[in-house]
Design a protein around this motif. Structure first.
Motif, PDB file in Angstrom:
ATOM      1  N   VAL A  37       0.861  -1.184   0.000  1.00  0.00           N
ATOM      2  CA  VAL A  37       0.000   0.000   0.000  1.00  0.00           C
ATOM      3  C   VAL A  37       0.897   1.234   0.000  1.00  0.00           C
ATOM      4  N   ALA A  63      -1.130  -1.233  -4.330  1.00  0.00           N
ATOM      5  CA  ALA A  63      -2.283  -0.325  -4.303  1.00  0.00           C
ATOM      6  C   ALA A  63      -1.771   1.080  -4.010  1.00  0.00           C
ATOM      7  N   CYS A  64      -2.046   2.022  -4.921  1.00  0.00           N
ATOM      8  CA  CYS A  64      -1.544   3.386  -4.798  1.00  0.00           C
ATOM      9  C   CYS A  64      -2.713   4.359  -4.758  1.00  0.00           C
ATOM     10  N   PRO A  75      -7.266   4.886   5.021  1.00  0.00           N
ATOM     11  CA  PRO A  75      -7.090   4.768   3.567  1.00  0.00           C
ATOM     12  C   PRO A  75      -8.434   4.546   2.895  1.00  0.00           C
ATOM     13  N   VAL A  79      -8.643  -0.083  -0.452  1.00  0.00           N
ATOM     14  CA  VAL A  79      -7.317  -0.371   0.085  1.00  0.00           C
ATOM     15  C   VAL A  79      -7.446  -1.099   1.421  1.00  0.00           C
ATOM     16  N   MET A  83      -6.082  -4.882   2.439  1.00  0.00           N
ATOM     17  CA  MET A  83      -5.243  -5.152   3.606  1.00  0.00           C
ATOM     18  C   MET A  83      -5.791  -6.297   4.443  1.00  0.00           C
ATOM     19  N   VAL A  89       1.237  -7.267   4.581  1.00  0.00           N
ATOM     20  CA  VAL A  89       0.940  -5.915   4.139  1.00  0.00           C
ATOM     21  C   VAL A  89       2.145  -5.031   4.424  1.00  0.00           C
ATOM     22  N   CYS A  91       3.291  -0.934   4.027  1.00  0.00           N
ATOM     23  CA  CYS A  91       2.648   0.373   3.818  1.00  0.00           C
ATOM     24  C   CYS A  91       3.644   1.519   3.841  1.00  0.00           C
ATOM     25  N   THR A  93       3.937   4.969   3.140  1.00  0.00           N
ATOM     26  CA  THR A  93       2.987   6.041   2.849  1.00  0.00           C
ATOM     27  C   THR A  93       3.470   7.369   3.415  1.00  0.00           C
TER      28      THR A  93
END
Length: 325
Positions: A37, A63-64, A75, A79, A83, A89, A91, A93
């Motif tokens: 993510v 996933a963006c 999110p 998304v 998860m 997962v 992330c 970010t």
């Protein structure tokens, strides 16, 4: 890494850090699924992690989405659903997903989760260029020293003198080793932390705190009965007051006491994600704590890093790891 993509020196360094995350920290296996993510500002790191994961398993997606407004913002629903539906997962970010329902619910159904909030390429390379088994051992030593204490006092040369009462809440270890179902860690990792039931006193942040980054002045906070009552900095006060419009007094919650254990972080650089892990530092956070053993949900989690702290567990000095100069 994926053979279809040629990498320059910078990208190669990203791939090495990504391999540490996927192999050593998450221990991703060929029969497992993985979701990376990320957002538009951290896509290069997300793609490096995706490539590392894709070399191990075909069941991998990235996933963006657009960066959240602030740390702790949930999110998008697709998304969050992704998860919850995977084994691993990752992330990377701009804004933290550590203290979100999406992360908590993914853990609840057994996903292994590593969040990399506010990660930059330099921090990614630096913070993952280490042996996470050594960090795990250092965390265990600190955990043993504090876990049974009814009172933790922290002082510092800058003027900190604050006492925490963990109560029945559990001290947690962020070792970077995320091998068990439902486990979660920040990366880069290296801290032992608790969401205290209450706290009283003064703490002075003289290391790093957002939105300022590496500080050239001291920020002072007064705490009474587990709530922040005075803030010396206008920008931070504005963030708390904005959150309070949504959740009321919970925005002022004294959320976390953490002790850094990452011996590879030898100096503060202005990144909360990395600096709060620096060996021998303490960080104290305001706001959300529901994901770390507390009971407050708030749309912010503001960490401030303290230099040269002394930590007492029921009056006994805790032997902290030190940053080598």
């Amino acid at each position: 890494m994926s053979q279809e993509r040629e990498r320059g020196e910078g990208e190669g360094a990203l791939s090495t850090a990504a391999e540490t995350a996927v192999n050593q920290c998450l221990a991703l296996r060929p029969n497992e699924s993985c979701v990376v993510v990320t957002d538009d500002k951290r896509r290069a790191i997300g793609e490096a992690l995706y490539d590392a994961a894709r070399d191990l398993t075909e069941d991998c997606v990235i996933a963006c989405y657009s960066p959240g407004e602030q740390h702790g913002t949930e999110p998008p629903a697709p998304v969050a659903a992704a998860m919850r539906g995977t084994d691993v997962v990752l992330c990377p970010t701009t804004k933290s997903l550590s203290h979100t329902r999406a992360r908590s619910r993914a853990n609840e159904v057994g996903a292994r989760v590593a969040t990399l909030p506010g990660i930059t390429e330099d921090v990614f390379r630096t913070g993952l260029d280490t042996d996470y088994r050594e960090i795990e051992q250092c965390c265990e030593e600190i955990h043993d020293a504090v876990t049974d204490a009814s009172e933790i006092r922290v002082t510092s040369p800058a003027g900190t003198d604050i006492t925490f009462e963990p109560g029945d809440r559990e001290w947690l270890e962020d070792t970077g080793i995320v091998h068990e179902p439902g486990a979660m860690s920040n990366l880069p990792a290296g801290e032992v932390f608790v969401s205290p039931e209450t706290a009283n006193g003064t703490y002075v942040v003289d290391g790093t705190m957002m939105p300022h980054g590496l500080l050239d002045r001291e920020l002072e906070f007064e705490v009474e009965d587990g709530s922040v009552t005075e803030v010396s900095d206008d920008a931070i006060r504005d963030q708390i007051e904005s959150a309070a419009e949504e959740v009321g007094e919970d925005a002022y919650n004294l959320a976390e006491l953490g002790i850094g254990t990452n011996l590879a972080v030898t100096e503060l650089v202005g990144s909360v994600l990395l600096d709060e892990k620096a060996a021998g530092t303490v960080h104290i956070a305001i706001g959300d704590d529901h994901g770390i053993g507390g009971d407050v949900e708030a749309p912010l989690h503001l960490d401030g890093i303290l230099r040269e702290p002394t930590v007492y567990a029921d009056g006994e000095v805790v032997d902290l790891p030190t940053i080598e100069q």
